[in-house]
Design an enzyme around this catalytic site. Structure first.
Site, short mmCIF file in Angstrom:
data_model
loop_
_atom_site.label_atom_id
_atom_site.label_comp_id
_atom_site.label_asym_id
_atom_site.label_seq_id
_atom_site.Cartn_x
_atom_site.Cartn_y
_atom_site.Cartn_z
CE1 TYR A 105 -11.26 -20.02 9.37
CE2 TYR A 105 -9.35 -18.62 9.11
CZ TYR A 105 -10.31 -19.43 8.56
OH TYR A 105 -10.33 -19.64 7.22
CE LYS A 202 -15.65 -16.87 7.62
NZ LYS A 202 -14.65 -17.00 8.68
C1 LIG Z 1 -13.24 -17.03 8.78
C2 LIG Z 1 -12.63 -16.52 10.01
C3 LIG Z 1 -11.44 -15.77 9.96
C4 LIG Z 1 -10.69 -15.54 8.68
O1 LIG Z 1 -11.38 -14.67 7.85
P1 LIG Z 1 -11.23 -14.66 6.25
O2 LIG Z 1 -12.21 -13.62 5.84
O3 LIG Z 1 -11.56 -16.04 5.77
O4 LIG Z 1 -9.81 -14.30 5.97
C5 LIG Z 1 -10.96 -15.27 11.15
N1 LIG Z 1 -11.59 -15.49 12.33
C6 LIG Z 1 -12.72 -16.21 12.40
C7 LIG Z 1 -13.36 -16.43 13.73
C8 LIG Z 1 -13.27 -16.75 11.26
O5 LIG Z 1 -14.39 -17.49 11.35
#
Ligand SMILES: *Cc1c(COP(=O)(O)O)cnc(C)c1O
Length: 386
Positions: A105, A202
């Site tokens: 990410y 997510k």
């Molecule tokens: C979105 C995401 C993050 C970061 O998470 P946040 O909740 O936005 O801080 C880390 N790893 C992956 C794979 C992500 O999709």
């Protein structure tokens, strides 16, 4: 409260693990303990709850639930996914070294390169599709290996068991960001990882209405260390956000069944489409690591990346879809599209981005749980306009 559901199957634990009826009223839903502090009955005595940065019953229920789903012993919840990953790195000290997958990410790469590296922690970026690259990057001071599998947005995989062996042989711990797969499809602790990290923003939250993160571990002293770091640095989620995550995981199994099925259908449709140059989806036999995918995952999630012939085609497609909405983030019930080079991964240095294949012709799709025929019709009409 004892977790009496540990022996049950996943689809039961998503609903019940870590939660018991509230003892005063019998409320079936875990209450949202919206309080910053707790009254102490007498000087020097407390109820076990002193201050909400340190203890909160709603948060603790969510942590027990997540720990159960990831086959861990302890969950430690954070205000965001990045805060969770940061806390794991903060178990290290200046002078230590981290080996990390290069295609994580974008925000993770930015935090490693521009924030944590300023504290004297060194990072080496590698392509973990080949575990030998991890071995080659290990140094005497390496204390952590960080993976994302499938990776964001290229759906690269790493053999978690092989990586765990290499990390442990070198005296390092292994962290796996399991945000894309979810514990329904892949459980890294069972494969030898030491930390599982999630952006609960997510799939675990699942409804695009909460920001959060969690670390799950299966080692009491590591859990204690992380709780101490969180208590000392402060990135805790509020009780309402924890409650939304608890509500989200209740449907994790049924949502992921549908995300997996819709992801597969969309990937197969796109692979056969003449306007699509390439599809990245671990559930396709054409994925170069499909065999590894089917050995360490039980399903392939709803994340599909595609390459089109040009950035202009990308603009036509993402702006031409009605159901797939153009937005950062992923893992919600609704379908979304994203152009990583301009959006989620804009903070990754351009040369590294291009070397990996995150070009302006790449679209990342988060396939939701709508009717799959509507999703395919939406993609078809947008691609026809190219
Ligand atoms: C979105 C995401 C993050 C970061 O998470 P946040 O909740 O936005 O801080 C880390 N790893 C992956 C794979 C992500 O999709």
């Amino acid at each position: 409260m004892a977790d009496t559901t540990r022996e049950h199957r996943f689809g039961t634990r998503v609903i019940h693990a870590g939660q018991a009826p509230e003892p005063v009223t019998g409320a079936i839903m875990t209450p949202i303990f919206q309080t910053s502090t707790y009254v102490q009955p007498e000087l020097g005595k407390n109820t076990g709850y002193e201050y909400a940065r340190v203890q909160n019953p709603t948060r603790e229920a969510w942590e027990r639930n997540a720990a159960s789903l990831e086959s861990g012993t302890d969950g430690i919840a954070f205000s965001s996914g990045l805060a969770a990953i940061e806390a794991a790195v903060l178990t290290l000290s200046a002078g230590h070294h981290v080996v990390t997958e290069e295609n994580t990410y974008g925000g993770t790469t930015r935090m490693f390169n521009h924030v944590l590296s300023r504290l004297g922690i060194e990072f080496t970026f590698i392509d973990s599709r080949d575990p030998e690259q991890i071995r080659a990057a290990m140094r005497d001071n390496t204390r952590l290996v960080h993976l994302e599998t499938p990776s964001n947005p290229l759906m690269r995989l790493c053999d978690v068991a092989a990586a765990a062996e290499i990390a442990h042989a070198g005296g390092a711990r292994l962290m796996v960001d399991n945000t894309f797969a979810t514990p329904y499809n892949q459980r890294p602790l069972e494969l030898g990882a030491d930390f599982v990290a999630h952006s609960t923003t997510k799939y675990l939250g699942g409804h695009s209405d909460v920001l959060g993160g969690i670390l799950v571990v299966a080692d009491e002293s590591l859990a204690e260390d992380i709780r101490f770091i969180r208590k000392s640095t402060g990135p805790v989620p509020g009780p309402m956000d924890c409650w939304l995550c608890l509500r989200g995981t209740k449907t994790l199994e049924v949502r992921m069944e549908r995300h997996n099925a819709n992801g597969q259908r969309v990937a197969e449709f796109l692979e056969a489409h003449p306007k699509v140059t390439r599809v990245h989806y671990p559930g396709l036999p054409s994925h170069p690591q499909h065999a590894l995918a089917s050995s360490q995952m039980s399903g392939y999630s709803g994340m599909v990346s595609i390459e089109l012939e040009s950035p202009a085609a990308v603009k036509t497609v993402v702006e031409g879809m009605d159901i797939f909405l153009l937005a950062e983030s992923l893992g919600g019930v609704e379908s979304m599209s994203n152009v990583p080079s301009l959006m989620t991964h804009a903070s990754v240095p351009q040369d590294r981005r291009e070397a990996m294949g995150i070009t302006d012709s790449l679209i990342r799709l988060s396939v939701g749980i709508e009717d799959p025929d509507d999703l395919i019709e939406d993609l078809a009409q947008a691609l026809d306009a190219v």
